[in-house]
Design a protein around this motif. Structure first.
Motif, PDB file in Angstrom:
ATOM      1  N   LEU A  76       7.848 -21.460 -21.153  1.00 16.33           N
ATOM      2  CA  LEU A  76       8.918 -22.398 -20.330  1.00 16.33           C
ATOM      3  C   LEU A  76       9.700 -21.676 -19.761  1.00 16.33           C
ATOM      4  N   THR A  77      10.592 -22.428 -18.746  1.00 17.56           N
ATOM      5  CA  THR A  77      11.557 -22.041 -17.943  1.00 17.56           C
ATOM      6  C   THR A  77      12.762 -22.740 -17.954  1.00 17.56           C
ATOM      7  N   LEU A  78      13.901 -22.339 -18.376  1.00 17.01           N
ATOM      8  CA  LEU A  78      15.006 -22.971 -18.704  1.00 17.01           C
ATOM      9  C   LEU A  78      15.468 -23.667 -17.534  1.00 17.01           C
ATOM     10  N   LYS A  79      15.930 -24.980 -17.439  1.00 19.51           N
ATOM     11  CA  LYS A  79      16.359 -25.782 -16.234  1.00 19.51           C
ATOM     12  C   LYS A  79      17.670 -26.078 -16.179  1.00 19.51           C
ATOM     13  N   ASN A  80      18.234 -26.258 -17.571  1.00 16.74           N
ATOM     14  CA  ASN A  80      19.806 -26.843 -17.389  1.00 16.74           C
ATOM     15  C   ASN A  80      20.808 -25.463 -17.064  1.00 16.74           C
ATOM     16  N   PRO A  81      21.828 -25.786 -16.569  1.00 11.56           N
ATOM     17  CA  PRO A  81      22.785 -24.892 -15.753  1.00 11.56           C
ATOM     18  C   PRO A  81      23.041 -23.913 -16.842  1.00 11.56           C
ATOM     19  N   LEU A  82      23.459 -24.171 -17.972  1.00 14.77           N
ATOM     20  CA  LEU A  82      24.139 -23.403 -18.951  1.00 14.77           C
ATOM     21  C   LEU A  82      22.968 -22.516 -19.913  1.00 14.77           C
ATOM     22  N   GLY A  83      21.841 -22.900 -19.648  1.00 11.60           N
ATOM     23  CA  GLY A  83      20.818 -22.132 -20.559  1.00 11.60           C
ATOM     24  C   GLY A  83      20.905 -22.478 -21.952  1.00 11.60           C
ATOM     25  N   LEU A  84      20.516 -21.752 -22.786  1.00 10.24           N
ATOM     26  CA  LEU A  84      20.424 -21.772 -24.354  1.00 10.24           C
ATOM     27  C   LEU A  84      21.578 -21.384 -24.917  1.00 10.24           C
ATOM     28  N   HIS A  85      22.817 -22.267 -24.514  1.00  7.57           N
ATOM     29  CA  HIS A  85      24.132 -22.361 -25.209  1.00  7.57           C
ATOM     30  C   HIS A  85      23.948 -22.932 -26.629  1.00  7.57           C
ATOM     31  N   ALA A  86      25.421 -23.020 -27.013  1.00  6.97           N
ATOM     32  CA  ALA A  86      25.419 -23.571 -28.427  1.00  6.97           C
ATOM     33  C   ALA A  86      24.682 -24.704 -28.876  1.00  6.97           C
ATOM     34  N   ARG A  87      24.835 -25.775 -27.916  1.00 10.94           N
ATOM     35  CA  ARG A  87      24.256 -27.080 -28.199  1.00 10.94           C
ATOM     36  C   ARG A  87      22.791 -27.158 -28.348  1.00 10.94           C
ATOM     37  N   PRO A  88      22.157 -26.599 -27.153  1.00  8.47           N
ATOM     38  CA  PRO A  88      20.740 -26.623 -26.933  1.00  8.47           C
ATOM     39  C   PRO A  88      19.978 -25.559 -28.064  1.00  8.47           C
ATOM     40  N   SER A  89      20.744 -24.480 -28.428  1.00 11.39           N
ATOM     41  CA  SER A  89      20.283 -23.593 -29.744  1.00 11.39           C
ATOM     42  C   SER A  89      20.327 -24.387 -30.926  1.00 11.39           C
ATOM     43  N   ALA A  90      21.317 -25.273 -31.209  1.00  6.96           N
ATOM     44  CA  ALA A  90      21.538 -26.147 -32.535  1.00  6.96           C
ATOM     45  C   ALA A  90      20.364 -27.170 -32.689  1.00  6.96           C
ATOM     46  N   VAL A  91      20.159 -27.709 -31.354  1.00  6.68           N
ATOM     47  CA  VAL A  91      19.253 -28.827 -31.227  1.00  6.68           C
ATOM     48  C   VAL A  91      17.802 -28.204 -31.510  1.00  6.68           C
ATOM     49  N   LEU A  92      17.430 -26.931 -30.849  1.00  2.26           N
ATOM     50  CA  LEU A  92      16.349 -26.367 -31.326  1.00  2.26           C
ATOM     51  C   LEU A  92      16.129 -26.007 -32.744  1.00  2.26           C
ATOM     52  N   ALA A  93      17.271 -25.130 -33.339  1.00  3.65           N
ATOM     53  CA  ALA A  93      17.346 -24.663 -34.642  1.00  3.65           C
ATOM     54  C   ALA A  93      17.106 -25.875 -35.671  1.00  3.65           C
ATOM     55  N   GLY A  94      17.943 -26.944 -35.345  1.00  5.04           N
ATOM     56  CA  GLY A  94      18.163 -28.018 -36.230  1.00  5.04           C
ATOM     57  C   GLY A  94      16.772 -28.794 -36.398  1.00  5.04           C
ATOM     58  N   ARG A 125       5.546 -28.675 -28.828  1.00  3.40           N
ATOM     59  CA  ARG A 125       5.773 -29.974 -28.123  1.00  3.40           C
ATOM     60  C   ARG A 125       7.348 -30.209 -28.125  1.00  3.40           C
ATOM     61  N   PHE A 126       7.741 -30.078 -29.019  1.00  8.31           N
ATOM     62  CA  PHE A 126       9.245 -30.632 -29.073  1.00  8.31           C
ATOM     63  C   PHE A 126      10.303 -29.555 -28.273  1.00  8.31           C
ATOM     64  N   VAL A 127       9.859 -28.188 -28.439  1.00  8.72           N
ATOM     65  CA  VAL A 127      10.548 -27.352 -27.653  1.00  8.72           C
ATOM     66  C   VAL A 127      10.435 -27.537 -26.146  1.00  8.72           C
ATOM     67  N   THR A 128       9.107 -27.725 -25.937  1.00 14.15           N
ATOM     68  CA  THR A 128       8.667 -27.963 -24.440  1.00 14.15           C
ATOM     69  C   THR A 128       9.452 -29.304 -23.664  1.00 14.15           C
ATOM     70  N   ALA A 129       9.385 -30.287 -24.661  1.00 16.85           N
ATOM     71  CA  ALA A 129      10.122 -31.527 -24.094  1.00 16.85           C
ATOM     72  C   ALA A 129      11.767 -31.260 -23.818  1.00 16.85           C
ATOM     73  N   GLN A 130      12.164 -30.746 -24.862  1.00 12.95           N
ATOM     74  CA  GLN A 130      13.842 -30.429 -24.534  1.00 12.95           C
ATOM     75  C   GLN A 130      13.905 -29.439 -23.607  1.00 12.95           C
ATOM     76  N   VAL A 131      13.234 -28.336 -23.366  1.00 14.37           N
ATOM     77  CA  VAL A 131      13.215 -27.779 -22.303  1.00 14.37           C
ATOM     78  C   VAL A 131      13.249 -28.277 -20.766  1.00 14.37           C
ATOM     79  N   GLU A 132      11.992 -29.057 -20.793  1.00 16.00           N
ATOM     80  CA  GLU A 132      11.738 -29.837 -19.463  1.00 16.00           C
ATOM     81  C   GLU A 132      12.631 -30.753 -19.057  1.00 16.00           C
ATOM     82  N   ALA A 133      13.484 -31.439 -20.424  1.00 14.29           N
ATOM     83  CA  ALA A 133      14.342 -32.440 -20.047  1.00 14.29           C
ATOM     84  C   ALA A 133      15.624 -31.769 -19.665  1.00 14.29           C
TER      85      ALA A 133
END
Length: 224
Positions: free
Chosen positions: A146-164, A211-219
């Motif tokens: 997957l390719t990160l699209k969001n401007p700040l990449g895998l910062h604290a909030r997305p990392s917590a969303v995925l890990a959680g 699928r969950f990680v893909t959906a989050q990254v794509e969004a």
């Protein structure tokens, strides 16, 4: 599923309330309860406040207790002795820094992590804390690049969303070779916008996890 609740136990009522206020900024909807000070308003801890706090914070998915000092841990452990077996099974005392751990736990709980996942997020919150080794996945049953699209990449909030959320799945999962169920490991990747994430998973929920990680990254983790 309701979020895992958090109980903040401090020797100071104002400190406990302040930590709840800070954690609430990152954990909207998470049950957050302060149990600070003695029954008469002094500095110390209260058996009754901790007991009542556990009951108030537990909406069915359990409670993670975070404390400021060793004697607060002793108070919490004393309370556990008076709970029945079913209640006791839903309570964990995290060995974590109070403020950082509470914020990380709140984010993980909001993201849907289970009891063990929330404890893990709290205990790994301070940079430099020893994290578990990533799972060994010799033959992943599911994977994605997957390719990160969001401007700040895998910062604290997305990392917590995925890990959680991934912590709630029955899966072994890595992201760029690190444990996908660890907030700190994901943050340590320092992955920015435009960088690739290689997700590999094995286990009963492998397809669901990818699928969950893909959906989050794509969004763009809702940040686009």
């Amino acid at each position: 599923m309701t979020p895992v609740g958090l109980l903040i136990v401090s020797h100071s009522a104002r400190l406990a309330e302040g930590v709840v206020e800070v954690a609430a900024q990152m954990g909207e909807g998470v049950p957050l309860v302060a149990a600070g000070g003695t029954d008469d308003g002094g500095v110390g801890t209260s058996f009754e406040k901790v007991m009542d706090g556990i009951v108030a914070a537990d909406t069915g998915e359990g409670v993670v207790v975070l404390t400021d000092l060793g004697s607060a841990v002793m108070t919490a452990e004393s309370v556990l002795e008076f709970l029945d077996d079913e209640q006791r099974a839903r309570v964990r005392i995290a060995d974590a820094a109070l403020v950082e751990g509470s914020v990380a736990a709140a984010v993980a709980s909001r993201a849907g992590a289970g009891l063990d996942g929330v404890v893990r997020a709290a205990e790994e919150a301070v940079r430099g804390a020893e994290a578990e080794e990533p799972p060994e996945i010799s033959e992943p049953s599911e994977s994605a690049v997957l390719t990160l699209k969001n401007p700040l990449g895998l910062h604290a909030r997305p990392s917590a969303v995925l890990a959680g959320r991934l912590s709630a799945y029955d899966v072994q999962v890595t992201v760029n070779g690190v444990d996908g169920q660890s907030v700190m490991a994901l943050m340590a990747l320092g992955a920015g916008q435009g960088q690739q994430l290689v997700v590999e998973a094995a286990g009963p929920d492998a397809a669901k996890a990818v699928r969950f990680v893909t959906a989050q990254v794509e969004a763009g983790f809702g940040e686009l």
